[in-house]
Design an enzyme around this catalytic site. Structure first.
Site, PDB file in Angstrom:
ATOM      1  N   GLY B 141      -7.031  -3.451  -1.842  1.00  0.00           N
ATOM      2  CA  GLY B 141      -7.119  -4.859  -2.236  1.00  0.00           C
ATOM      3  C   GLY B 141      -7.371  -5.066  -3.709  1.00  0.00           C
ATOM      4  N   LYS B 212      -2.234   4.058   2.458  1.00  0.00           N
ATOM      5  CA  LYS B 212      -2.932   3.878   1.183  1.00  0.00           C
ATOM      6  C   LYS B 212      -3.374   5.217   0.612  1.00  0.00           C
ATOM      7  CE  LYS B 212      -4.541  -0.638   2.759  1.00  0.00           C
ATOM      8  NZ  LYS B 212      -5.631  -1.353   3.486  1.00  0.00           N
TER       9      LYS B 212
END
Lengths: 433, 433
Positions: B141, B212
């Site tokens: 994020g 990720k």
């Protein structure tokens, strides 16, 4: 990016061969291939400079030209980046930095004092010459916090920046709690371990950490560096009593910097504060630094890492060198120096609870007088504790409800008139981050 | 930098107007002046694209050209950066990204799945066209971790990267401990709250977090993205019993990714692990992400922040857009894609203590048989606990001393032959970070 290598190597002149300078040299020697793979460019050292040529630093220097004078180093035709690792806000560091910029060289520096005091002037000079000054190593050691603020959070209005950024202070404070030794004993110990600057007041007076905070504030808020307008308080008055009282209430004392933009202007303060013992800031030990960045889009980002030392600081210097090698160019403080806002030096008045320690004379009605002074100033008491004591003065600890600093200062000023308070009370802000 | 503004505005085409796309639009509309001050360039939106044109998104779209087809958007002459916020590893996202690169456009994307699976191919295409692909928003994020690794730690050999990077898993695990509800109940709750991807296995199966980690591993180690070679385990088998037993021993269970370069190659694993409850990783709550980066010069850097949501993800997208506006250009994974090392997919075998839960039949000598299988495999028992039970199977919890995973797998394989162990044991690595 389609060409495998850019034609010209990037040539460094390094001034200052102390711990950090030697750390930078070692990485450049050992990791040349890695750095070229990452930046697309060969990075070489042309020349070095230091005070003492004959000192054995454990790294061979024969391959590099030697300059006694850093100004000569900074202006050599075969130097593209002047790497300033000498330190000191003025003197040779500033002279050589100015010379480098005037000669059209980029500058990479770890010098927080120089930039905190002369940052605006140097940034304007750099930008008028089309040069960059990079200073990742000047703030929070190896933590890439200047980059995080200037680039990583470029889409945010930054609302607050906080940080514990002086390892020596944090070492003294955490050791006081762990060992029960006094501030004075641990100050001496830190000196023997080589943790103190030549002028120890730079550390324990909060100046070094204040320099760092002033640089972060500038990039965070688009304001001119204004170290001279920072509220600054060192850790010299912190006693074991404070440490223990804070611990009893679930807090630890940290030298904490806080900078935030308010309606009245930019608040910057570096002072010992109480933070919750279980919070990330409260749990920081020794030389570890922590920086908290808050932005309107991103919320809160916390960064933790080693705040000093050969490897971490060299890592930050290399980050700046690699950025220049990659062709990344941006204004010194993230936007053109001439567009940075003037900082008015607002005194922080955001209400907060405070910890107050004072010494009360053993007279009837003494406590009532203090309570009355607090009440008249509009400061209300949340908790109070009086300790057993020997001798004349009784230590009294008070935790207030949230109060503006101005009201507290009014109360403190009023205490001397009561005739029952000895000396100057210690007031520490409680940050519940 | 001496010229006040670069002449040409940077023109964006944004595909995908969900939470993140709208967040990006809002910042671009509200902060145009700030972004120009920071990047020296006006940043404008030329055209947008989404599935449903008529949906009210709370932001006026009349000022932008509309494209039903993201490929048409990506190849418009008046678009400089294609901002891909549609998601999905293939389909329109990949088609439009390829079209953009083939048309010489830069790409900014939040699409972890696409890059985890097609990253090498897309990076080679981008670099052959002289274009960049930036993906800060794809990992953790709002935390600027790709930038920290690629640029901030560019002078380091990275030794290890770790992270808790899926908020939904962390929500389920922390709520199990806090409420005593079962995995199944909290899975349903997460679904109702909209925390689950359309295919929930992307979250609870560890795939999203694994995507990720594979991107971080590539920039950290200069290796090709190799999601297909990751050891991957989800949280579906974690029971309340595991959560409680871990808590009893001072641990919390987190879906933790670890990637490290070893003598045998690059280890990548994403799996539930036990971490000390008082450690920074152990204290992470809900949707907060944490990434730990370790380098040979810098030591350990820890980054914490919101891992998802409109503001944090938009902040990361804006960081990439600002970098492009500032003229920062670097290879997609930090060094040219053709120079990235092939990843062999080493199975992690670094010895660690393990938590082992198995169900033992209530027969005389059952425990002795299990202990004997463990001993034969070379796994030694540090602690063991058998719980009260109803029904046939008795839950047994074992904490081993440090052992290579291979030895543990040998023991687990041997247990089925004992005739006293029901089902498949659960084995969780204990990370003492």
């Amino acid at each position: 990016m389609s060409e495998p290598l850019r034609p010209q190597p990037l040539r460094l002149g390094i001034a200052g061969l102390g711990t950090v300078g030697i750390g930078v040299l070692k990485i450049l020697r050992k990791e040349a291939a890695m750095l070229t793979a990452r930046t697309g460019r060969e990075i070489t050292i042309t020349a070095v400079s230091a005070r003492n040529r004959s000192k054995d630093r454990g790294v061979p220097l024969e391959g590099y030209a030697w300059e006694d004078d850093p100004v000569s180093l900074a202006t050599r035709d075969d130097v593209d980046i002047f790497v300033e690792l000498m330190g000191g806000s003025d003197g040779p560091a500033k002279a050589a930095t100015e010379a480098a910029l005037n000669a059209g060289k980029d500058v990479v520096t770890a010098n927080k004092a120089m930039l905190a005091i002369h940052g605006q002037e140097l940034a304007e000079l750099a930008e008028s010459k089309g040069c960059v000054i990079r200073f990742e190593a000047a703030v929070a050691g190896g933590i890439p916090v200047v980059k995080a603020l200037t680039e990583g959070l470029a889409g945010n209005n930054i609302t607050r920046v906080m940080g514990v950024m002086n390892g020596t202070c944090n070492y003294i404070l955490t050791r006081m709690e762990a060992t029960g030794s006094s501030y004075e004993e641990l100050f001496d110990e830190a000196g023997k371990l080589g943790y103190l600057e030549a002028d120890p007041n730079l550390d324990v007076g909060g100046i070094d950490a204040g320099h760092k905070l002033s640089l972060l504030a500038s990039v965070a808020f688009g304001s001119r560096v204004a170290f001279d307008k920072m509220e600054l308080e060192g850790i010299q008055r912190i006693t074991l009593e404070d440490i223990r009282a804070a611990a009893d209430m679930g807090f630890r004392i940290k030298l904490l910097g806080v900078s935030q933009m308010t309606g009245r202007g930019l608040e910057q303060r570096m002072a010992p504060c109480l933070v919750p013992a279980t919070s990330p800031l409260g749990q920081l030990e020794g030389g570890t630094n922590m920086v908290v960045l808050e932005g309107d889009a991103v919320g809160q980002i916390v960064l933790r890492g080693a705040g000093a030392g050969e490897g971490p600081t060299a890592s930050a210097v290399l980050s700046d060198i690699c950025d220049v090698a990659r062709g990344f160019r941006l204004p010194v403080f993230g936007q053109p120096a001439t567009t940075l806002r003037e900082t008015n030096g607002a005194v922080s008045n955001t209400p907060a609870p405070y910890y107050l320690r004072l010494t009360l004379q053993d007279k009837p009605g003494a406590m009532a007088k203090v309570a009355s002074v607090l009440g008249e100033a509009g400061v209300s008491i949340h908790r109070m504790r009086q300790y057993d004591h020997e001798g004349a003065g009784a230590p009294v600890l008070i935790v207030t409800h949230k109060t503006p600093r101005a009201a507290l200062d009014l109360a403190i000023a009023g205490m001397s008139g009561t005739g029952v308070v000895e000396g100057e009370p210690v007031a520490l802000r409680i940050e519940t981050v």
